[in-house]
Design a protein around this motif. Structure first.
Motif, PDB file in Angstrom:
ATOM      1  N   TYR A  97     -72.830 -45.366  17.076  1.00 12.38           N
ATOM      2  CA  TYR A  97     -72.995 -45.866  15.706  1.00 12.38           C
ATOM      3  C   TYR A  97     -71.683 -46.516  15.270  1.00 12.38           C
ATOM      4  CZ  TYR A  97     -74.508 -45.437  10.753  1.00 12.38           C
ATOM      5  OH  TYR A  97     -74.885 -45.654   9.459  1.00 12.38           O
ATOM      6  N   HIS A  99     -69.375 -47.385  12.735  1.00 17.46           N
ATOM      7  CA  HIS A  99     -69.271 -46.586  11.519  1.00 17.46           C
ATOM      8  C   HIS A  99     -67.879 -46.754  10.936  1.00 17.46           C
ATOM      9  CE1 HIS A  99     -69.305 -42.701   9.368  1.00 17.46           C
ATOM     10  NE2 HIS A  99     -70.612 -42.691   9.530  1.00 17.46           N
ATOM     11  N   PHE A 137     -71.185 -50.359   8.247  1.00 16.25           N
ATOM     12  CA  PHE A 137     -71.975 -49.448   9.084  1.00 16.25           C
ATOM     13  C   PHE A 137     -73.064 -50.293   9.733  1.00 16.25           C
ATOM     14  CE2 PHE A 137     -70.177 -47.255   5.519  1.00 16.25           C
ATOM     15  CZ  PHE A 137     -69.704 -46.060   6.039  1.00 16.25           C
ATOM     16  N   THR A 145     -75.454 -39.940  10.309  1.00 18.11           N
ATOM     17  CA  THR A 145     -74.132 -39.442   9.916  1.00 18.11           C
ATOM     18  C   THR A 145     -74.343 -38.017   9.411  1.00 18.11           C
ATOM     19  OG1 THR A 145     -73.479 -41.661   9.252  1.00 18.11           O
ATOM     20  CG2 THR A 145     -72.115 -39.847   8.470  1.00 18.11           C
ATOM     21  N   HIS A 148     -71.306 -34.473   5.162  1.00 14.30           N
ATOM     22  CA  HIS A 148     -69.858 -34.510   4.883  1.00 14.30           C
ATOM     23  C   HIS A 148     -69.642 -35.011   3.463  1.00 14.30           C
ATOM     24  CE1 HIS A 148     -70.769 -38.741   5.545  1.00 14.30           C
ATOM     25  NE2 HIS A 148     -69.639 -39.044   4.942  1.00 14.30           N
ATOM     26  N   ASP A 150     -66.692 -37.698   1.393  1.00 16.26           N
ATOM     27  CA  ASP A 150     -65.691 -38.717   1.746  1.00 16.26           C
ATOM     28  C   ASP A 150     -64.297 -38.130   1.537  1.00 16.26           C
ATOM     29  OD1 ASP A 150     -67.778 -40.243   2.475  1.00 16.26           O
ATOM     30  OD2 ASP A 150     -67.773 -41.528   0.703  1.00 16.26           O
ATOM     31  N   ASN A 156     -67.845 -43.626  -4.291  1.00 19.17           N
ATOM     32  CA  ASN A 156     -68.360 -44.485  -3.224  1.00 19.17           C
ATOM     33  C   ASN A 156     -69.478 -45.358  -3.792  1.00 19.17           C
ATOM     34  OD1 ASN A 156     -69.844 -45.489  -1.007  1.00 19.17           O
ATOM     35  ND2 ASN A 156     -69.468 -43.674   0.253  1.00 19.17           N
ATOM     36  N   PHE A 158     -72.184 -47.898  -2.335  1.00 22.88           N
ATOM     37  CA  PHE A 158     -72.742 -48.161  -1.008  1.00 22.88           C
ATOM     38  C   PHE A 158     -73.771 -49.288  -1.120  1.00 22.88           C
ATOM     39  CE2 PHE A 158     -75.523 -47.288   2.558  1.00 22.88           C
ATOM     40  CZ  PHE A 158     -74.629 -46.960   3.559  1.00 22.88           C
ATOM     41  N   LYS A 165     -82.334 -46.648   4.636  1.00 18.88           N
ATOM     42  CA  LYS A 165     -81.643 -45.413   5.027  1.00 18.88           C
ATOM     43  C   LYS A 165     -82.165 -44.251   4.203  1.00 18.88           C
ATOM     44  CE  LYS A 165     -77.366 -46.703   7.215  1.00 18.88           C
ATOM     45  NZ  LYS A 165     -75.948 -47.094   7.095  1.00 18.88           N
ATOM     46  N   HIS A 225     -73.116 -35.865   1.729  1.00 17.55           N
ATOM     47  CA  HIS A 225     -74.220 -36.741   2.131  1.00 17.55           C
ATOM     48  C   HIS A 225     -74.481 -36.674   3.620  1.00 17.55           C
ATOM     49  CE1 HIS A 225     -70.488 -39.040   1.451  1.00 17.55           C
ATOM     50  NE2 HIS A 225     -70.839 -39.904   2.405  1.00 17.55           N
ATOM     51  N   ASN A 237     -69.677 -50.067   2.375  1.00 18.63           N
ATOM     52  CA  ASN A 237     -69.360 -49.314   1.156  1.00 18.63           C
ATOM     53  C   ASN A 237     -67.978 -49.723   0.661  1.00 18.63           C
ATOM     54  OD1 ASN A 237     -67.291 -47.976   2.474  1.00 18.63           O
ATOM     55  ND2 ASN A 237     -68.348 -46.020   2.645  1.00 18.63           N
TER      56      ASN A 237
HETATM   57  O1  LIG Z   1     -74.496 -44.907   6.177  1.00 20.78           O
HETATM   58  C1  LIG Z   1     -74.067 -43.965   6.835  1.00 20.78           C
HETATM   59  O2  LIG Z   1     -74.543 -43.624   7.919  1.00 20.78           O
HETATM   60  C2  LIG Z   1     -72.916 -43.142   6.313  1.00 20.78           C
HETATM   61  C3  LIG Z   1     -72.390 -43.617   5.007  1.00 20.78           C
HETATM   62  C4  LIG Z   1     -71.232 -42.809   4.526  1.00 20.78           C
HETATM   63  O3  LIG Z   1     -70.962 -41.723   4.958  1.00 20.78           O
HETATM   64  C5  LIG Z   1     -70.393 -43.355   3.457  1.00 20.78           C
HETATM   65  O4  LIG Z   1     -70.630 -44.449   2.941  1.00 20.78           O
HETATM   66  O5  LIG Z   1     -69.429 -42.665   3.093  1.00 20.78           O
END
Ligand SMILES: O=C(O)CCC(=O)C(=O)O
Ligand SMILES: [Fe+2]
Length: 293
Positions: A97, A99, A137, A145, A148, A150, A156, A158, A165, A225, A237
């Protein structure tokens, strides 16, 4: 403290309302009606990225119980892996991924495709070259993901451009039910929680929703998330602090936040609190964009 069981959806939210009703109250929201006027909404695809920059070196991640494994490959190779997987997922390995990639800095021609960018959602300090703070991403369907928050305890915003998603989020006060591992990761899988192993999770109040292409999601600092791509997906993001979130994050230095994170928050405080321009701060902050934690 605010309790939410469902996420609100708002059309073209004004910045005043966004700040007053969501940022200041630590309340998540989905905003529609902004992205659909952007070029990216009709133009971005993995093929488009491959054509723009086939030989660009990028990195992609695999998340497992043992940690995060990183591999490096070219954009062309990576998109090839995704295309093969999407065409026949039974006979092709699941690709890693991609990321947290600062793609606007790597392919600056993409910046014009995210206009008009809702700068007034952000503190003015971020306006100068805002795109430098964005992370992309790119991934195949079913990329995940794990749970967790951030790591700098930033806000954030996004932006979901291509594909859908599924997010499962939990507000910070529910972190205590999710079995934390280290600073920012959690052991519970909210899609299939093992209540024998993690009985406290029964007290948690997860909020599950889908964001569609063209949606913007706002998550307040410390929101947990877990994210599953339902389709091949392109998102980015922007992580950002307000003065208040930055000071709260600095206070977390004594609550287990790694020193490296506190360093980045200190830099942001120099900007947001002491008004040192981002032109001066960014060269020190830049390494955050490749920071894996
Ligand atoms: O879109 C994802 O897979 C993770 C997004 C994420 O963790 C974020 O934007 O902080
Ligand atoms: Fe995240």
């Amino acid at each position: 403290m605010i309790t939410v069981s469902k996420i609100e959806r708002r059309y073209k939210l004004s910045s005043n309302e966004f700040i007053k009703n969501y940022v200041d109250r630590g309340k998540p929201v989905i905003i529609s009606g902004v992205i659909p006027s952007w070029n990216s909404f009709s133009q971005w695809s993995l093929k488009y990225f491959k054509q723009l920059s086939p030989s660009l070196n990028i990195y992609a991640k695999r998340f497992s119980d043992k940690g995060i494994e990183i591999c490096s490959l070219t954009m062309e190779k990576y998109i090839g892996l995704i295309e093969a997987y999407e065409a026949d997922f039974l006979n092709n390995p699941s690709p890693p991924y991609c990321h947290d990639l600062p793609l606007f800095s790597l392919i600056p021609s993409l910046i014009k495709d995210a206009q008009p960018f809702p700068l007034d959602y952000l503190p003015e300090w971020y306006w100068y070259k805002w795109w430098r703070y964005c992370q992309f991403f790119l991934g195949c369907s079913n990329s995940i993901t794990p749970l967790h928050f951030d790591c700098l305890l930033t806000n954030n915003i996004f932006f979901q451009i291509v594909g859908r998603k599924q997010f499962t989020i939990l507000l910070p006060e529910d972190a205590k039910y999710c079995y934390r591992k280290g600073w920012r990761w959690f052991l519970v899988n909210p899609e299939n929680p093992d209540f024998n192993k993690y009985p406290e999770y029964k007290n948690a109040r997860p909020i599950k929703f889908i964001i569609n292409p063209g949606d913007i999601l706002y998550m307040p600092p410390g929101t947990l998330h877990h994210v599953r791509s339902l389709d091949m997906s392109i998102s980015f993001n922007i992580d950002w602090h307000t003065t208040k979130s930055c000071l709260n994050a600095l206070a977390a230095s004594v609550k287990g936040m790694p020193i490296q994170n506190s360093y980045y928050n200190f830099l942001l405080a120099m900007g947001l609190v002491f008004k040192i321009p981002s032109q001066l701060i960014f060269k020190f902050y830049k390494s955050y964009l490749n920071y894996v934690s």
